[in-house]
Design a protein around this motif. Structure first.
Motif, short mmCIF file in Angstrom:
data_model
loop_
_atom_site.label_atom_id
_atom_site.label_comp_id
_atom_site.label_asym_id
_atom_site.label_seq_id
_atom_site.Cartn_x
_atom_site.Cartn_y
_atom_site.Cartn_z
N GLU A 1 0.81 -1.21 0.00
CA GLU A 1 0.00 0.00 0.00
C GLU A 1 0.85 1.27 0.00
OE1 GLU A 1 -3.22 0.09 -0.37
OE2 GLU A 1 -3.32 -2.09 -0.48
N LYS A 2 1.92 1.28 0.80
CA LYS A 2 2.69 2.51 0.99
C LYS A 2 3.90 2.65 0.06
CE LYS A 2 1.48 3.41 5.82
NZ LYS A 2 1.99 3.71 7.17
N VAL A 3 4.32 1.53 -0.55
CA VAL A 3 5.53 1.56 -1.36
C VAL A 3 5.26 1.21 -2.83
CG1 VAL A 3 7.83 0.57 -1.70
CG2 VAL A 3 7.04 1.12 0.60
N TRP A 4 4.87 -0.04 -3.07
CA TRP A 4 4.77 -0.53 -4.44
C TRP A 4 3.64 0.13 -5.22
CZ3 TRP A 4 9.10 -2.61 -5.60
CH2 TRP A 4 9.81 -3.35 -4.65
N LYS A 5 2.49 0.33 -4.57
CA LYS A 5 1.35 0.92 -5.28
C LYS A 5 1.51 2.41 -5.55
CE LYS A 5 -2.16 -2.40 -3.77
NZ LYS A 5 -3.45 -2.60 -3.07
N LYS A 6 2.55 3.02 -4.97
CA LYS A 6 2.79 4.44 -5.20
C LYS A 6 3.99 4.69 -6.10
CE LYS A 6 0.67 5.97 -0.87
NZ LYS A 6 0.84 6.74 0.39
N HIS A 7 4.67 3.60 -6.51
CA HIS A 7 5.85 3.75 -7.38
C HIS A 7 5.40 4.01 -8.81
CE1 HIS A 7 9.49 2.49 -9.63
NE2 HIS A 7 10.12 2.94 -8.56
N TRP A 8 6.13 4.87 -9.51
CA TRP A 8 5.72 5.30 -10.86
C TRP A 8 5.58 4.14 -11.85
CZ3 TRP A 8 8.68 4.47 -15.25
CH2 TRP A 8 10.01 4.08 -15.04
N LEU A 9 6.37 3.09 -11.68
CA LEU A 9 6.29 1.94 -12.60
C LEU A 9 5.55 0.76 -12.00
CD1 LEU A 9 7.11 0.49 -15.24
CD2 LEU A 9 9.24 -0.20 -14.08
N TRP A 10 5.93 0.38 -10.79
CA TRP A 10 5.40 -0.86 -10.22
C TRP A 10 3.92 -0.78 -9.90
CZ3 TRP A 10 8.65 -4.10 -11.72
CH2 TRP A 10 10.02 -3.94 -11.57
N LYS A 11 3.37 0.43 -9.75
CA LYS A 11 1.93 0.54 -9.46
C LYS A 11 1.07 -0.05 -10.59
CE LYS A 11 1.45 5.27 -11.29
NZ LYS A 11 1.12 6.67 -10.93
N ARG A 12 1.63 -0.15 -11.78
CA ARG A 12 0.90 -0.71 -12.90
C ARG A 12 0.64 -2.20 -12.73
NH1 ARG A 12 4.31 2.24 -17.83
NH2 ARG A 12 4.28 4.34 -16.90
N CYS A 13 1.42 -2.85 -11.88
CA CYS A 13 1.26 -4.29 -11.67
C CYS A 13 0.08 -4.61 -10.76
CB CYS A 13 2.54 -4.88 -11.06
SG CYS A 13 3.98 -4.80 -12.14
N PHE A 14 -0.53 -3.59 -10.17
CA PHE A 14 -1.61 -3.83 -9.22
C PHE A 14 -2.99 -3.53 -9.80
CE2 PHE A 14 2.19 -3.30 -6.72
CZ PHE A 14 2.07 -4.29 -5.76
N LYS A 15 -3.07 -3.31 -11.09
CA LYS A 15 -4.37 -3.11 -11.73
C LYS A 15 -5.14 -4.42 -11.72
CE LYS A 15 -2.87 0.61 -14.80
NZ LYS A 15 -2.70 1.07 -16.21
N ASN A 16 -6.44 -4.34 -11.52
CA ASN A 16 -7.31 -5.52 -11.46
C ASN A 16 -6.90 -6.48 -10.36
OD1 ASN A 16 -8.68 -4.60 -13.82
ND2 ASN A 16 -7.08 -5.53 -15.11
N GLU A 17 -6.31 -5.94 -9.28
CA GLU A 17 -5.85 -6.78 -8.17
C GLU A 17 -7.00 -7.53 -7.50
OE1 GLU A 17 -4.40 -4.85 -4.56
OE2 GLU A 17 -2.59 -6.07 -4.70
#
Length: 505
Positions: A480-496
């Motif tokens: 929630e606080k790191v990966w989902k706010k990163h400019w690139l890695w947040k794209r991996c959490f779509k349709n989670e």
């Protein structure tokens, strides 16, 4: 591995003291790192000893003392490299068995088995009569390393209070460096003895015996006790290691995380989900980068490398002691600064520092160390200084953080599967580097330093652009606080949400 979990140990509001019990248990367990470090440091010194080479590698001994032998190819022998690298191949296989042992029998007995395998390996190596006995001993040492590296960081994470977890985990890497230094000192004083190599290899029994007897005194972790069906013992142990009576909230959290973990039937399948890519990729590349800094080239083969540069045998071993001392002292920087300066700062700064040291070292060797000459003394000492600069940078960054970051970035459902993958990746690439280095040195010559410096540029760029800062973030809030706010890695959490529904049993 479905049921093996690293306890969250809650947030800052959970009552806990840094008790003597936790400190003692952490130090005893971290002796698994001392065993690992001793073995890293001992192999390079032993493989430069004449008596050892005459007995097991006579062709290498002849090449070493041949006046016209190429400086860069004196030690190029696949079996000699196998003596060093076979340990890491065994560690890959044994770490999987160790993860099963952690699940079914607990962390404590897994640590005890690590010391047992290591003691068997020490006996076989110290008493070796032939190559087969020597390599078998190394394989047993590898089994000990696999069990120790899988169980010790897990053990420390589970008994340490949340706010002290990072510092206590770095103690594992600190004792790795102490082990390397101890091995270099032993090699220096035994090099001229007819059976010096046996004494050096047998010296590994000291940390192994300490761990064996010390592991009888440590407690089993509350998480392990609870997940194996002993909640009452888990609660009593939790009170003991926290030093307070009011541990009900943390106990409930451990019970809840254990129950959640039992619902994950296929953790490795979960690890392949798109939302797990950021952690899986990051932990994997950190292990690859850690090896491709070239650090284990220095630690494995420091005496051999210094002999190539023109240092005499005793001087080369003493130089290895110097670099080992720098390695240990610099690791203390990580212990005190990692939670203040942050992970990314240390990694990026060290990448710049190591790059400069590698490039200048490669330039000096390319210019002044030819096939059959001796490196001028002033340049030899300059190279030693540059190697110390390189080692210090690694020791406060890519060394300890290469283990710390993978242990804190995975969510619960993939945490242990991910950590197992990280450990295995580390051992695989350590094996590759250890097996190939002397051959690479022979064919690439001074260019090998430019080869590793190229990798350092890549890893520095990765840390700058793709590695988010994890300082001060609870391990259960990383997504929630790191990966989902990163400019690139947040794209991996779509349709989670759709992915999570698929994982329900």
């Amino acid at each position: 591995m479905a049921h093996q979990v690293i306890a969250a140990n809650g947030g800052a509001d959970l009552p806990a003291k840094l008790t003597g019990q936790v400190l003692v248990c952490s130090i005893i367990a971290a002796f698994g790192g001392l065993m690992f470090g001793y073995d890293i440091g001992i192999s390079g010194g032993v493989t430069s000893m004449d008596e050892f080479l005459k007995k097991f590698f006579p062709d290498v001994y002849v090449k070493k003392h041949h006046v016209k032998e190429d400086n860069y190819c004196k030690f190029d022998d696949q079996i000699l490299q196998l003596f060093t690298s076979s340990l890491y191949l065994a560690a890959v296989v044994s770490s999987f068995a160790a993860s099963k042992c952690c699940n079914n029998y607990g962390r404590k007995i897994t640590i005890q088995l690590a010391s047992f395998f290591f003691l068997v390996g020490v006996v076989l190596n110290a008493a070796a009569k032939n190559i087969a006995m020597l390599i078998t001993g190394r394989l047993m040492l590898g089994a000990g390393i696999g069990f120790g590296n899988q169980a010790v960081p897990l053990f420390i994470s589970e008994i340490a209070p949340n706010k002290y977890r990072g510092g206590l985990n770095v103690c594992f890497q600190l004792l790795v460096t102490v082990g390397i230094l101890a091995a270099n000192i032993v090699n220096y004083f035994t090099a001229s003895h007819p059976y010096g190599w046996r004494i050096s290899l047998g010296g590994a029994s000291v940390p192994a015996l300490f761990l064996a007897f010390g592991s009888l005194l440590i407690v089993e972790t509350p998480t392990s006790l609870i997940e194996r069906g002993h909640p009452e013992r888990g609660l009593a142990t939790l009170r003991k290691i926290r030093g307070v009576e009011d541990v009900q909230k943390e106990f409930d959290e451990i019970v809840n995380t254990t129950e959640l973990a039992k619902q994950i039937k296929h953790p490795f399948k979960n690890l392949m989900k798109r939302s797990s890519w950021p952690q899986l990729i990051t932990s994997g590349v950190l292990q690859i980068f850690q090896q491709f800094t070239g650090i284990n080239v220095i630690m494995f083969y420091a005496p051999v490398l210094f002999q190539t540069m023109g240092f005499h045998s005793d001087a080369s071993l003493l130089s290895a002691v110097v670099t080992g001392t720098i390695n240990t002292m610099a690791t203390l920087v990580a212990v005190f600064c990692v939670d203040k300066l942050g992970r990314r700062f240390l990694l990026i700064e060290a990448a710049i520092q190591m790059f400069i040291a590698q490039v200048v070292t490669g330039g000096i060797l390319a210019a002044f160390l030819k096939s059959t000459n001796v490196l001028p003394k002033q340049y030899a000492y300059l190279v030693l200084l540059l190697i110390c600069v390189f080692v210090s940078g690694f020791a406060w960054s890519w060394g300890p953080l290469g283990w710390l970051i993978p242990s804190e970035i995975f969510p619960l459902e993939t945490r242990t599967a991910g950590f197992f993958c990280a450990v295995s990746m580390n051992m695989i690439f350590t094996f590759i580097i250890a097996q190939a280095f002397l051959t690479m040195l022979c064919h690439m010559r001074a260019m090998i330093f430019f080869f590793f410096s190229g990798w350092i540029v890549i890893m520095g760029l990765y840390a700058y652009a793709l590695l988010p800062e994890t300082k001060g973030v609870s391990i259960d809030e990383m997504n929630e606080k790191v990966w989902k706010k990163h400019w690139l890695w947040k794209r991996c959490f779509k349709n989670e949400s759709e992915q999570s529904r698929e994982d329900k049993p």
